[in-house]
Design a protein around this motif. Structure first.
Motif, PDB file in Angstrom:
ATOM      1  N   MET A   1       0.821  -1.185   0.000  1.00 14.61           N
ATOM      2  CA  MET A   1       0.000   0.000   0.000  1.00 14.61           C
ATOM      3  C   MET A   1       0.871   1.257   0.000  1.00 14.61           C
ATOM      4  O   MET A   1       2.019   1.240   0.420  1.00 14.61           O
ATOM      5  CB  MET A   1      -0.925   0.004   1.211  1.00 14.61           C
ATOM      6  CG  MET A   1      -1.937  -1.130   1.200  1.00 14.61           C
ATOM      7  SD  MET A   1      -3.402  -0.691   2.098  1.00 14.61           S
ATOM      8  CE  MET A   1      -4.371  -2.163   1.799  1.00 14.61           C
ATOM      9  N   SER A   2       0.296   2.362  -0.441  1.00 11.18           N
ATOM     10  CA  SER A   2       1.043   3.607  -0.552  1.00 11.18           C
ATOM     11  C   SER A   2       1.444   4.115   0.825  1.00 11.18           C
ATOM     12  O   SER A   2       0.700   4.026   1.792  1.00 11.18           O
ATOM     13  CB  SER A   2       0.174   4.654  -1.263  1.00 11.18           C
ATOM     14  OG  SER A   2       0.760   5.928  -1.152  1.00 11.18           O
ATOM     15  N   GLN A   3       2.659   4.679   0.940  1.00  5.47           N
ATOM     16  CA  GLN A   3       3.103   5.253   2.196  1.00  5.47           C
ATOM     17  C   GLN A   3       2.425   6.586   2.449  1.00  5.47           C
ATOM     18  O   GLN A   3       2.340   7.025   3.592  1.00  5.47           O
ATOM     19  CB  GLN A   3       4.623   5.406   2.178  1.00  5.47           C
ATOM     20  CG  GLN A   3       5.373   4.072   2.120  1.00  5.47           C
ATOM     21  CD  GLN A   3       6.874   4.268   2.153  1.00  5.47           C
ATOM     22  OE1 GLN A   3       7.367   5.385   2.112  1.00  5.47           O
ATOM     23  NE2 GLN A   3       7.609   3.172   2.232  1.00  5.47           N
ATOM     24  N   SER A   4       1.967   7.283   1.412  1.00  2.00           N
ATOM     25  CA  SER A   4       1.349   8.583   1.588  1.00  2.00           C
ATOM     26  C   SER A   4      -0.089   8.454   2.073  1.00  2.00           C
ATOM     27  O   SER A   4      -0.534   9.204   2.919  1.00  2.00           O
ATOM     28  CB  SER A   4       1.398   9.369   0.277  1.00  2.00           C
ATOM     29  OG  SER A   4       0.739   8.647  -0.757  1.00  2.00           O
ATOM     30  N   PRO A  20      -4.159 -14.909   2.445  1.00  2.00           N
ATOM     31  CA  PRO A  20      -4.094 -13.835   3.443  1.00  2.00           C
ATOM     32  C   PRO A  20      -2.745 -13.716   4.147  1.00  2.00           C
ATOM     33  O   PRO A  20      -2.327 -12.619   4.511  1.00  2.00           O
ATOM     34  CB  PRO A  20      -5.208 -14.214   4.430  1.00  2.00           C
ATOM     35  CG  PRO A  20      -6.187 -14.979   3.601  1.00  2.00           C
ATOM     36  CD  PRO A  20      -5.344 -15.775   2.643  1.00  2.00           C
ATOM     37  N   LEU A  21      -2.042 -14.835   4.328  1.00  2.00           N
ATOM     38  CA  LEU A  21      -0.758 -14.764   5.021  1.00  2.00           C
ATOM     39  C   LEU A  21       0.299 -14.082   4.152  1.00  2.00           C
ATOM     40  O   LEU A  21       1.130 -13.323   4.660  1.00  2.00           O
ATOM     41  CB  LEU A  21      -0.289 -16.164   5.428  1.00  2.00           C
ATOM     42  CG  LEU A  21       0.901 -16.201   6.394  1.00  2.00           C
ATOM     43  CD1 LEU A  21       0.579 -15.470   7.692  1.00  2.00           C
ATOM     44  CD2 LEU A  21       1.310 -17.642   6.686  1.00  2.00           C
ATOM     45  N   GLN A  26       3.707  -9.211   3.147  1.00  4.24           N
ATOM     46  CA  GLN A  26       4.117  -8.144   2.234  1.00  4.24           C
ATOM     47  C   GLN A  26       3.552  -6.785   2.612  1.00  4.24           C
ATOM     48  O   GLN A  26       4.284  -5.790   2.644  1.00  4.24           O
ATOM     49  CB  GLN A  26       3.698  -8.484   0.798  1.00  4.24           C
ATOM     50  CG  GLN A  26       4.084  -7.398  -0.207  1.00  4.24           C
ATOM     51  CD  GLN A  26       3.739  -7.775  -1.637  1.00  4.24           C
ATOM     52  OE1 GLN A  26       3.449  -8.923  -1.946  1.00  4.24           O
ATOM     53  NE2 GLN A  26       3.767  -6.796  -2.527  1.00  4.24           N
ATOM     54  N   ARG A  27       2.256  -6.728   2.914  1.00  4.40           N
ATOM     55  CA  ARG A  27       1.587  -5.426   3.021  1.00  4.40           C
ATOM     56  C   ARG A  27       1.367  -4.957   4.452  1.00  4.40           C
ATOM     57  O   ARG A  27       1.161  -3.758   4.666  1.00  4.40           O
ATOM     58  CB  ARG A  27       0.254  -5.470   2.267  1.00  4.40           C
ATOM     59  CG  ARG A  27       0.438  -5.803   0.787  1.00  4.40           C
ATOM     60  CD  ARG A  27      -0.874  -5.892   0.043  1.00  4.40           C
ATOM     61  NE  ARG A  27      -0.684  -6.393  -1.297  1.00  4.40           N
ATOM     62  CZ  ARG A  27      -0.421  -5.625  -2.362  1.00  4.40           C
ATOM     63  NH1 ARG A  27      -0.334  -4.325  -2.227  1.00  4.40           N
ATOM     64  NH2 ARG A  27      -0.253  -6.173  -3.555  1.00  4.40           N
ATOM     65  N   THR A  28       1.402  -5.867   5.413  1.00  6.56           N
ATOM     66  CA  THR A  28       1.275  -5.451   6.808  1.00  6.56           C
ATOM     67  C   THR A  28       2.642  -5.348   7.471  1.00  6.56           C
ATOM     68  O   THR A  28       2.974  -4.322   8.064  1.00  6.56           O
ATOM     69  CB  THR A  28       0.375  -6.438   7.587  1.00  6.56           C
ATOM     70  OG1 THR A  28      -0.908  -6.494   6.966  1.00  6.56           O
ATOM     71  CG2 THR A  28       0.210  -5.990   9.035  1.00  6.56           C
ATOM     72  N   LEU A  29       3.451  -6.408   7.366  1.00  2.00           N
ATOM     73  CA  LEU A  29       4.788  -6.370   7.946  1.00  2.00           C
ATOM     74  C   LEU A  29       5.795  -5.659   7.062  1.00  2.00           C
ATOM     75  O   LEU A  29       6.820  -5.182   7.544  1.00  2.00           O
ATOM     76  CB  LEU A  29       5.275  -7.801   8.226  1.00  2.00           C
ATOM     77  CG  LEU A  29       4.482  -8.606   9.256  1.00  2.00           C
ATOM     78  CD1 LEU A  29       5.146  -9.956   9.491  1.00  2.00           C
ATOM     79  CD2 LEU A  29       4.324  -7.853  10.568  1.00  2.00           C
ATOM     80  N   GLY A  30       5.526  -5.609   5.748  1.00  2.00           N
ATOM     81  CA  GLY A  30       6.451  -4.951   4.834  1.00  2.00           C
ATOM     82  C   GLY A  30       7.737  -5.708   4.615  1.00  2.00           C
ATOM     83  O   GLY A  30       8.797  -5.099   4.369  1.00  2.00           O
ATOM     84  N   ILE A  31       7.694  -7.039   4.692  1.00  2.00           N
ATOM     85  CA  ILE A  31       8.894  -7.842   4.438  1.00  2.00           C
ATOM     86  C   ILE A  31       9.240  -7.747   2.952  1.00  2.00           C
ATOM     87  O   ILE A  31       8.406  -8.056   2.105  1.00  2.00           O
ATOM     88  CB  ILE A  31       8.667  -9.313   4.831  1.00  2.00           C
ATOM     89  CG1 ILE A  31       8.336  -9.432   6.317  1.00  2.00           C
ATOM     90  CG2 ILE A  31       9.889 -10.157   4.486  1.00  2.00           C
ATOM     91  CD1 ILE A  31       8.002 -10.839   6.755  1.00  2.00           C
ATOM     92  N   PRO A  32      10.427  -7.292   2.603  1.00  2.00           N
ATOM     93  CA  PRO A  32      10.772  -7.159   1.178  1.00  2.00           C
ATOM     94  C   PRO A  32      10.867  -8.509   0.494  1.00  2.00           C
ATOM     95  O   PRO A  32      11.316  -9.494   1.081  1.00  2.00           O
ATOM     96  CB  PRO A  32      12.127  -6.453   1.202  1.00  2.00           C
ATOM     97  CG  PRO A  32      12.705  -6.781   2.544  1.00  2.00           C
ATOM     98  CD  PRO A  32      11.542  -6.884   3.488  1.00  2.00           C
ATOM     99  N   PRO A 254       9.280 -17.408   5.791  1.00  2.00           N
ATOM    100  CA  PRO A 254       8.432 -16.817   6.841  1.00  2.00           C
ATOM    101  C   PRO A 254       7.145 -17.593   7.063  1.00  2.00           C
ATOM    102  O   PRO A 254       6.662 -17.686   8.193  1.00  2.00           O
ATOM    103  CB  PRO A 254       8.155 -15.407   6.302  1.00  2.00           C
ATOM    104  CG  PRO A 254       9.286 -15.106   5.399  1.00  2.00           C
ATOM    105  CD  PRO A 254       9.666 -16.409   4.775  1.00  2.00           C
ATOM    106  N   CYS A 255       6.618 -18.173   6.013  1.00  2.00           N
ATOM    107  CA  CYS A 255       5.391 -18.973   6.145  1.00  2.00           C
ATOM    108  C   CYS A 255       5.657 -20.207   6.994  1.00  2.00           C
ATOM    109  O   CYS A 255       4.860 -20.549   7.889  1.00  2.00           O
ATOM    110  CB  CYS A 255       4.880 -19.368   4.765  1.00  2.00           C
ATOM    111  SG  CYS A 255       3.361 -20.356   4.794  1.00  2.00           S
TER     112      CYS A 255
END
Length: 285
Positions: A1-4, A20-21, A26-32, A254-255
């Motif tokens: 999601m956008s940082q702005s 969902p995991l 990716q989008r909640t924890l922001g793991i690259p 991570p999974c």
């Protein structure tokens, strides 16, 4: 999601529905992501080549296969600097690049699109559910190509695929709904959607399929996003394990770690279920 500003997109919606995991990592924890599949890399590079071609057409510049191929190769090389590309068994880097260039050359032999309105236009549109209630988080949609027609506008979506698409594929997809809703909210116009599929079969081909969406479809999209938002807010994340999801997932480790953190329930922790005796009585035959 956008940082702005937080927003929803087709990729975010479909990712949560698919796994969902993976969405959580990716989008909640922001793991690259350190890896990507060759199919995604190829699709991205082909889109870059198509965008270069369409921009030149729109700006009435000279078009050439060399310029299109350069845009393709630049995108591929840029991705290689960020992520390791995973190839399927039997595939190689050179094979994928050659395949992408061939698909672009095949498309360039088609009649060029006319009355181009926009290339890779970004919309940020409010979402509303089927009751007409607006959601707090908007939708972002980026269209590959918008052209004018006698009836209004047409969004053209480009795909690379290892198989031909069916009518059901495009009729059931949420992506056209996102486009139609965004154009309606931001431009106040109705639009149709055309899929152009560059099919990567032994004999490559260009496939075109058209689809439409209506107000009730957009309301249903809002209902779906609202439900996903509630699930995200409640922290409902779980893996959907399948060969298609897991074979090229960049979050496999991570999974597995997530699974190991959930210890088995010990027998001593189980509470006996009390069932009323009358419920155990069998009815006579």
């Amino acid at each position: 999601m956008s940082q702005s500003r937080p927003h929803w997109s087709y990729s975010a919606i479909s990712q949560y529905l698919r796994c969902p995991l993976q969405y959580y990592f990716q989008r909640t924890l922001g793991i690259p992501s350190r890896t990507t599949s060759s199919g995604l890399a190829l699709g991205s590079a082909v889109h870059a080549g198509l965008a270069e071609y369409h921009r030149r057409l729109m700006e009435r510049q000279e078009t050439s296969p060399e310029a299109v191929t350069k845009a393709f190769r630049d995108d591929w090389h840029e991705r290689e600097t960020r992520e390791a590309i995973q190839f399927r068994d039997g595939d190689s880097r050179d094979d994928c690049i050659a395949q992408g260039v061939h698909l672009l050359e095949l498309y360039l032999k088609e009649s060029p699109p006319e009355r181009i309105v926009a290339v890779e236009l970004r919309f940020m549109a409010p979402l509303c559910n089927s009751r007409g209630e607006y959601l707090e988080t908007p939708l972002v949609a980026i269209t590959d190509l918008i052209t004018g027609t006698e009836d209004g506008l047409r969004v053209q979506e480009f795909k690379t695929s290892g198989r031909s698409y069916s009518e059901f594929d495009v009729a059931s997809s949420l992506q056209p709904t996102c486009y139609v809703h965004a154009v309606r909210e931001c431009l106040g116009q109705e639009t149709s959607v055309e899929y152009t599929v560059l099919v990567k079969t032994k004999t490559p081909k260009v496939q075109r399929l058209q689809t439409s969406r209506y107000a009730e479809d957009c309301g249903r999209l809002g209902d779906l996003v609202q439900s996903i938002q509630r699930a995200v807010d409640l922290g409902i994340f779980y893996p959907v394990e399948s060969p298609m999801n897991c074979s090229t997932c960049p979050y496999r480790q991570p999974c597995r770690d997530w699974g190991q953190s959930n210890r088995p329930i010990e027998a001593a922790e189980l509470v006996p279920l009390e069932i009323p005796q009358e419920a155990l009585a069998c009815s006579p035959n």
